[in-house]
Motif scaffolding. Structure first.
Motif, PDB file in Angstrom:
ATOM      1  N   CYS A 253      12.559 -47.852  58.245  1.00  0.00           N
ATOM      2  CA  CYS A 253      13.094 -47.295  59.491  1.00  0.00           C
ATOM      3  C   CYS A 253      13.549 -45.849  59.325  1.00  0.00           C
ATOM      4  O   CYS A 253      13.306 -45.022  60.211  1.00  0.00           O
ATOM      5  N   VAL A 254      14.195 -45.535  58.207  1.00  0.00           N
ATOM      6  CA  VAL A 254      14.646 -44.158  57.997  1.00  0.00           C
ATOM      7  C   VAL A 254      13.457 -43.216  57.959  1.00  0.00           C
ATOM      8  O   VAL A 254      13.512 -42.098  58.493  1.00  0.00           O
ATOM      9  N   GLU A 255      12.363 -43.663  57.350  1.00  0.00           N
ATOM     10  CA  GLU A 255      11.162 -42.825  57.297  1.00  0.00           C
ATOM     11  C   GLU A 255      10.672 -42.486  58.705  1.00  0.00           C
ATOM     12  O   GLU A 255      10.197 -41.378  58.955  1.00  0.00           O
ATOM     13  N   GLN A 256      10.821 -43.431  59.633  1.00  0.00           N
ATOM     14  CA  GLN A 256      10.416 -43.182  61.019  1.00  0.00           C
ATOM     15  C   GLN A 256      11.413 -42.282  61.742  1.00  0.00           C
ATOM     16  O   GLN A 256      11.021 -41.432  62.542  1.00  0.00           O
ATOM     17  N   PHE A 257      12.705 -42.468  61.474  1.00  0.00           N
ATOM     18  CA  PHE A 257      13.740 -41.792  62.246  1.00  0.00           C
ATOM     19  C   PHE A 257      13.885 -40.309  61.908  1.00  0.00           C
ATOM     20  O   PHE A 257      14.291 -39.523  62.760  1.00  0.00           O
ATOM     21  N   VAL A 258      13.597 -39.919  60.648  1.00  0.00           N
ATOM     22  CA  VAL A 258      13.872 -38.540  60.246  1.00  0.00           C
ATOM     23  C   VAL A 258      12.638 -37.664  60.177  1.00  0.00           C
ATOM     24  O   VAL A 258      12.758 -36.442  60.046  1.00  0.00           O
ATOM     25  N   ASN A 259      11.453 -38.251  60.247  1.00  0.00           N
ATOM     26  CA  ASN A 259      10.228 -37.465  60.158  1.00  0.00           C
ATOM     27  C   ASN A 259       9.525 -37.392  61.504  1.00  0.00           C
ATOM     28  O   ASN A 259       9.710 -38.245  62.368  1.00  0.00           O
ATOM     29  N   ALA A 260       8.718 -36.361  61.662  1.00  0.00           N
ATOM     30  CA  ALA A 260       7.983 -36.184  62.910  1.00  0.00           C
ATOM     31  C   ALA A 260       6.992 -37.325  63.099  1.00  0.00           C
ATOM     32  O   ALA A 260       6.380 -37.807  62.148  1.00  0.00           O
ATOM     33  N   GLY A 261       6.831 -37.746  64.348  1.00  0.00           N
ATOM     34  CA  GLY A 261       5.909 -38.832  64.664  1.00  0.00           C
ATOM     35  C   GLY A 261       6.585 -39.897  65.490  1.00  0.00           C
ATOM     36  O   GLY A 261       7.728 -39.744  65.931  1.00  0.00           O
ATOM     37  N   MET A 262       5.887 -41.002  65.696  1.00  0.00           N
ATOM     38  CA  MET A 262       6.422 -42.085  66.510  1.00  0.00           C
ATOM     39  C   MET A 262       7.341 -42.988  65.683  1.00  0.00           C
ATOM     40  O   MET A 262       7.196 -43.096  64.468  1.00  0.00           O
ATOM     41  N   PHE A 263       8.280 -43.637  66.373  1.00  0.00           N
ATOM     42  CA  PHE A 263       9.121 -44.644  65.742  1.00  0.00           C
ATOM     43  C   PHE A 263       9.180 -45.874  66.650  1.00  0.00           C
ATOM     44  O   PHE A 263       9.013 -45.779  67.870  1.00  0.00           O
ATOM     45  N   HIS A 264       9.378 -47.024  66.024  1.00  0.00           N
ATOM     46  CA  HIS A 264       9.505 -48.280  66.763  1.00  0.00           C
ATOM     47  C   HIS A 264      10.842 -48.251  67.497  1.00  0.00           C
ATOM     48  O   HIS A 264      11.896 -48.192  66.878  1.00  0.00           O
ATOM     49  N   ALA A 265      10.796 -48.328  68.820  1.00  0.00           N
ATOM     50  CA  ALA A 265      12.023 -48.166  69.610  1.00  0.00           C
ATOM     51  C   ALA A 265      12.695 -49.486  69.947  1.00  0.00           C
ATOM     52  O   ALA A 265      13.742 -49.494  70.594  1.00  0.00           O
ATOM     53  N   ASP A 266      12.124 -50.607  69.511  1.00  0.00           N
ATOM     54  CA  ASP A 266      12.713 -51.913  69.820  1.00  0.00           C
ATOM     55  C   ASP A 266      12.710 -52.804  68.573  1.00  0.00           C
ATOM     56  O   ASP A 266      12.160 -53.910  68.597  1.00  0.00           O
ATOM     57  N   PRO A 267      13.354 -52.342  67.483  1.00  0.00           N
ATOM     58  CA  PRO A 267      13.278 -53.068  66.212  1.00  0.00           C
ATOM     59  C   PRO A 267      14.319 -54.178  66.086  1.00  0.00           C
ATOM     60  O   PRO A 267      15.051 -54.253  65.085  1.00  0.00           O
ATOM     61  N   HIS A 268      14.393 -55.073  67.080  1.00  0.00           N
ATOM     62  CA  HIS A 268      15.326 -56.195  66.953  1.00  0.00           C
ATOM     63  C   HIS A 268      14.730 -57.250  66.012  1.00  0.00           C
ATOM     64  O   HIS A 268      13.556 -57.161  65.598  1.00  0.00           O
ATOM     65  N   ALA A 269      15.535 -58.247  65.681  1.00  0.00           N
ATOM     66  CA  ALA A 269      15.118 -59.218  64.661  1.00  0.00           C
ATOM     67  C   ALA A 269      13.859 -59.977  65.046  1.00  0.00           C
ATOM     68  O   ALA A 269      13.093 -60.401  64.170  1.00  0.00           O
ATOM     69  N   GLY A 270      13.591 -60.142  66.352  1.00  0.00           N
ATOM     70  CA  GLY A 270      12.388 -60.847  66.772  1.00  0.00           C
ATOM     71  C   GLY A 270      11.116 -60.060  66.537  1.00  0.00           C
ATOM     72  O   GLY A 270      10.027 -60.633  66.492  1.00  0.00           O
ATOM     73  N   ASN A 271      11.230 -58.748  66.398  1.00  0.00           N
ATOM     74  CA  ASN A 271      10.051 -57.894  66.164  1.00  0.00           C
ATOM     75  C   ASN A 271       9.872 -57.516  64.697  1.00  0.00           C
ATOM     76  O   ASN A 271       8.961 -56.762  64.364  1.00  0.00           O
ATOM     77  N   ILE A 272      10.769 -58.006  63.847  1.00  0.00           N
ATOM     78  CA  ILE A 272      10.632 -57.788  62.396  1.00  0.00           C
ATOM     79  C   ILE A 272      10.587 -59.166  61.745  1.00  0.00           C
ATOM     80  O   ILE A 272      11.569 -59.908  61.758  1.00  0.00           O
ATOM     81  N   MET A 273       9.440 -59.520  61.206  1.00  0.00           N
ATOM     82  CA  MET A 273       9.241 -60.833  60.600  1.00  0.00           C
ATOM     83  C   MET A 273       9.187 -60.719  59.078  1.00  0.00           C
ATOM     84  O   MET A 273       9.082 -59.616  58.532  1.00  0.00           O
ATOM     85  N   ILE A 274       9.258 -61.854  58.429  1.00  0.00           N
ATOM     86  CA  ILE A 274       9.156 -61.892  56.969  1.00  0.00           C
ATOM     87  C   ILE A 274       8.249 -63.051  56.570  1.00  0.00           C
ATOM     88  O   ILE A 274       8.344 -64.150  57.127  1.00  0.00           O
ATOM     89  N   LYS A 275       7.342 -62.774  55.622  1.00  0.00           N
ATOM     90  CA  LYS A 275       6.448 -63.808  55.108  1.00  0.00           C
ATOM     91  C   LYS A 275       7.079 -64.480  53.879  1.00  0.00           C
ATOM     92  O   LYS A 275       8.092 -64.009  53.346  1.00  0.00           O
ATOM     93  N   GLU A 276       6.461 -65.543  53.429  1.00  0.00           N
ATOM     94  CA  GLU A 276       7.013 -66.300  52.307  1.00  0.00           C
ATOM     95  C   GLU A 276       7.092 -65.471  51.029  1.00  0.00           C
ATOM     96  O   GLU A 276       7.946 -65.727  50.176  1.00  0.00           O
ATOM     97  N   ASP A 277       6.202 -64.474  50.891  1.00  0.00           N
ATOM     98  CA  ASP A 277       6.227 -63.647  49.676  1.00  0.00           C
ATOM     99  C   ASP A 277       7.167 -62.452  49.798  1.00  0.00           C
ATOM    100  O   ASP A 277       7.217 -61.603  48.895  1.00  0.00           O
ATOM    101  N   GLY A 278       7.918 -62.348  50.909  1.00  0.00           N
ATOM    102  CA  GLY A 278       8.876 -61.262  51.092  1.00  0.00           C
ATOM    103  C   GLY A 278       8.324 -60.048  51.820  1.00  0.00           C
ATOM    104  O   GLY A 278       9.052 -59.076  52.043  1.00  0.00           O
TER     105      GLY A 278
END
Length: 546
Positions: free
Chosen positions: A271-296
């Protein structure tokens, strides 16, 4: 018979009447409560919570623009009270699903083919149902599992109706309320229409998803699902199905023996890479939009709502941070103006004074103990500051603040012991001095303080004018400023002396030829040693406060 919430006149009536009722209640509250004490404050907070609750309930019932607009408002700390925003933050974009026949009709209309030609099977109960789209799990004929996102029935028509109602509401606010003076409401309305219209076009989400997939393709612990371009249209998205769960599912994390610190650090870096550098960032990063697989592996989905950090704004933000560090608030204000943050009636002198106080208060704290709670306090203080100033954040930067707040919540749930300072400092140092910077940070520090003797009188005058209370706020900052100028000034003086003597030793007049040359070299060497010492002390001080 279709629900009356699809009837345009009814929707417009509900939205406009709700807005007028809110304004009326606020007007009479202020009319009847001339004395603002603690009891009045308590009643005011209660009223705001009631209004926000009613808005949330209406939004859940009507769906459409009201849900998305509520999420938009929850990012506007520059316009709305924090108590109202807190209530809207609970506005989750989940609505009752539409009958599957409607979704099937949209799929076949866009594909101009029977759905069975491409889909072997599909679960008719959606796994997610939001204000704009339904998401179904399906299988292609080759057995590949996919997620199919379909635009809700008549959603474009609903949004167009709601846009008309909102235009009336914004007109009322602009003409009859103080918001018309504090904010550029016509521009704000255009931003709302532009942002929400983009979400109605699924081809935009497809492009956004492909952009993030390419951007993070070399991040081994991050995965962006693949999109099936040939099956995606303006109202239908087909994407790779990824097995996983919400990143805040602690039982899943423990069951798979995943390292919570490593997981949190991956999300932080992403997220920091998106927030401080030029370009697009994910504007709705709530827990439902960030998933995790069994391998991490962290999986990011849903790129319908994105913001953009402009390349030129990155340099302005660097310049603004430099201004805070060297106590040059003219530079801070200039950067805000270049980024179109300031309204025409901005009292820049009052702003500079308030910013100086805010920075001084936080400099007096032990920032090494900063955690998510402290960071949230800082964000709330910034919201209060912005709301009281003639500042109107562009939509992208309002979304940036909202996204940062969301990520703090996710990180706190995943790994409450995180150390934001130690994680963030290397990133910020690299960002300030790295090759992407149009100009080096330390180079600018030297450039801007090349005339320290001109800065000292200004600092002294401000110190004398601020009074006793202001001096208490200024003490730490004044010490840093004076030492900053002291080191720089004497580094320049010793360098000048050493250089002058070294050059003069080759062109001594006859009257000075009896001076041993080793004496001149000694003096020159000591001068250069002083230059090195003062420069090192100066650089160390700058590094510590940055």
């Amino acid at each position: 018979m279709e629900s009356k919430k699809y009837i345009g006149i009814y929707r417009m009536y509900i939205i406009i009447w709700m807005s007028i009722k809110f304004l009326w209640k606020i007007f009479w509250f202020q009319k009847l409560n001339r004395i603002w004490d603690q009891e009045t404050e308590r009643k005011w907070e209660k009223l705001l919570k009631e209004l926000a609750t009613e808005y949330r309930q209406r939004a859940v019932y009507l769906g459409g623009l009201l849900i998305k607009f509520g999420q938009f408002l929850s990012s506007r700390g520059d316009l709305l009270p924090s108590s109202f925003i807190r209530e809207l933050e609970g506005l989750v974009d989940r609505v009752q699903p539409v009958p599957f026949e409607y979704s099937k009709g949209i799929i076949e209309e866009d594909w101009q083919e029977s759905m069975d030609k491409y889909i072997a099977s599909i679960d008719e109960d959606p796994i997610a149902s939001a204000s704009i789209g339904e998401v179904y799990k399906a299988y292609l004929h080759n057995g590949t599992p996919v997620a199919v996102k379909v635009q809700r029935y008549r959603v474009r028509e609903i949004f167009q109706t709601d846009f008309k109602a909102m235009r009336v509401v914004f007109g009322i606010l602009n003409r009859f309320t103080i918001f018309g003076k504090k904010a550029d409401l016509p521009s704000l309305y255009k931003e709302v229409v532009a942002v929400m219209s983009d979400e109605l076009d699924f081809t935009m989400e497809l492009e956004n998803g492909n952009y993030f997939r390419k951007r993070f393709e070399n991040h081994s612990n991050v995965y962006i699902p693949e999109y099936f371009t040939d099956l995606s249209t303006g109202r239908v998205l087909v994407m790779e199905w990824v097995e996983g769960t919400r990143v805040t599912d602690i039982s899943f994390i423990k069951r798979n023996d995943l390292d919570r610190e490593k997981l949190a650090r991956t999300i932080f870096d992403l997220c920091v890479e998106q927030f401080v550098n030029a370009g697009m960032f994910h504007a709705d990063p709530h827990a439902g939009n960030i998933m995790i697989k069994e391998d991490g592996t962290v999986v990011v989905i849903d790129f319908g709502m994105v913001g953009k950090v402009k390349r030129e704004d990155v340099d302005h933000i660097r310049s603004m941070i430099e201004g805070f560090i060297i106590d040059d608030y003219d530079r801070v204000v200039d950067s805000l103006r270049e980024m179109n943050f300031l309204l025409d009636d901005a009292d820049t002198e009052a702003m500079k004074k308030m910013m100086r106080r805010l920075v001084s208060m936080y400099l007096s704290e032990d920032m090494s103990k900063m955690d998510a709670t402290v960071m949230n306090d800082i964000l709330e203080d910034l919201q209060d500051f912005v709301k009281d100033q003639p500042i109107q954040l562009p939509a992208d930067y309002a979304f940036l603040g909202r996204a940062a707040s969301m990520i703090l919540g996710v990180l706190t749930a995943v790994y409450p012991q995180m150390d934001l300072v130690s994680w963030g400092k290397p990133v910020i140092n690299e960002w300030m001095t790295g090759s992407q910077s149009k100009f080096g940070f330390y180079k600018n520090i030297v450039k801007e303080t090349g005339q320290p003797l001109l800065s000292l009188p200004r600092a002294l005058v401000e110190f004398l004018e601020d009074g006793d209370k202001e001096r208490e706020w200024q003490q730490t900052k004044q010490q840093q400023t004076l030492w900053h100028h002291f080191y720089f000034f004497y580094a320049a003086v010793t360098f000048l002396i050493g250089s002058t003597i070294l050059v003069a030793s080759f062109f001594l007049p006859e009257s000075l030829q009896e001076i041993p040359i080793w004496v001149l070299y000694l003096i020159s060497g000591l001068s250069f040693a002083g230059t090195f010492l003062f420069s090192w002390k100066h650089a160390s001080m700058i590094k510590n406060i940055s």
